[in-house]
Scaffold this active site. Structure first.
Site, short mmCIF file in Angstrom:
data_model
loop_
_atom_site.label_atom_id
_atom_site.label_comp_id
_atom_site.label_asym_id
_atom_site.label_seq_id
_atom_site.Cartn_x
_atom_site.Cartn_y
_atom_site.Cartn_z
N HIS A 95 0.86 -1.19 0.00
CA HIS A 95 0.00 0.00 0.00
C HIS A 95 0.90 1.24 0.00
CE1 HIS A 95 -3.44 -2.55 1.77
NE2 HIS A 95 -3.70 -2.29 0.51
N GLU B 33 1.70 3.50 2.96
CA GLU B 33 2.33 2.91 4.14
C GLU B 33 3.85 2.80 3.96
OE1 GLU B 33 0.14 -0.76 4.55
OE2 GLU B 33 -1.76 0.31 4.63
N GLU C 267 0.82 -5.65 11.17
CA GLU C 267 0.30 -4.29 11.04
C GLU C 267 0.99 -3.44 12.11
OE1 GLU C 267 -1.89 -2.27 9.47
OE2 GLU C 267 -2.95 -3.61 8.09
ZN LIG Z 1 -1.91 -1.91 4.21
#
Ligand SMILES: [Zn+2]
Length: 248
Positions: free
Chosen positions: A48, A51, A208
């Site tokens: 992404h 990020e 994450e």
């Molecule tokens: Zn992500």
């Protein structure tokens, strides 16, 4: 000899990465292979484009190693065009993490939160078909070729360890980081990388990172990634340090 490079030596990456594909804009997609090319774990970040912290932390971990990883292959940025554009999706506006050929792939538009505090949603495309995008196709082919035991997918900023297979490595990440271990519902992430690897039996842990600056994350999260790259899956047999924060 210490296993880590001194800070002053960490300005650049060592070793020559292989190119496993090209982005929409023609940017080489790079993978750093372990010593002897024996891949137990594939670690990737930056799927992404919003990020980039995941890429910076993983790069710092790779740069802290004195020698190539013994058993981890590393992709620092799976979506370089998105990082360049500052967009979640790739240059075609596709959320690559909804573009994998899982059984739950759907053509429905992808929505994601604009921020933590509102219901505002951004709409992206999952692509016209699974693996329509060169970045997701190249990553799929790399996984098929390498067939790692584990994939660790580094994202931000949800602050959790998604570990649908309930693995020892997932438990280790959670214990070391203090982040909760969860199983995100597959129906909320159709066509995700993890949905696809779940279908083909490759254990995938989504790391994450929390909603913090890279600077604030360094003491806890850099040593975790460093130790994973240095020791591979065998890292789970280590005693978890009492003091989680270390300045590496
Ligand atoms: Zn992500």
């Amino acid at each position: 000899m210490p296993m880590t490079r001194s800070i002053s030596q960490r300005g650049t990456l060592t070793g020559k990465p292989l190119i496993y594909g090209y982005s929409v804009y023609g940017t080489p997609l790079q993978i750093w292979m372990p010593e002897h090319n024996n891949v137990d774990v594939l670690v990737f970040a930056g799927i992404h484009g919003e990020e980039p912290d995941s890429t910076v932390l993983l790069s710092r971990a790779l740069r802290s190693l004195r020698q190539p990883s013994s058993s981890c292959a590393v992709i620092l940025c799976a979506n370089p065009d998105g990082v360049q554009l500052g967009t979640r999706g790739n240059a075609n506006g596709v959320d690559l993490n909804r573009n994998f050929p899982s059984t739950n792939w759907t053509a429905a538009p992808v929505t994601h939160s604009w921020n933590f505090d509102s219901n505002s949603r951004v709409t992206l495309s999952p692509g016209p078909r699974p693996c329509s995008e060169p970045e997701s196709l190249a990553l799929q082919q790399a996984v098929e070729r390498l067939r790692p035991e584990y994939v660790v997918s580094v994202h931000s900023p949800l602050g959790l360890i998604d570990d649908p297979e309930n693995t020892d490595l997932g438990a280790w990440f959670s214990a070391r980081s203090g982040l909760p271990r969860t199983v995100l519902a597959n129906e909320t992430t159709p066509g995700s990388f993890g949905s696809w690897t779940g279908d083909i039996g490759v254990k995938t842990i989504t790391y994450e990172l929390p909603n913090q600056s890279v600077w604030d994350m360094l003491p806890v999260h850099l040593p975790i990634l460093h130790d994973l790259l240095e020791k591979g899956p065998a890292v789970v047999s280590e005693e978890i340090p009492q003091i989680r924060a270390q300045h590496l």
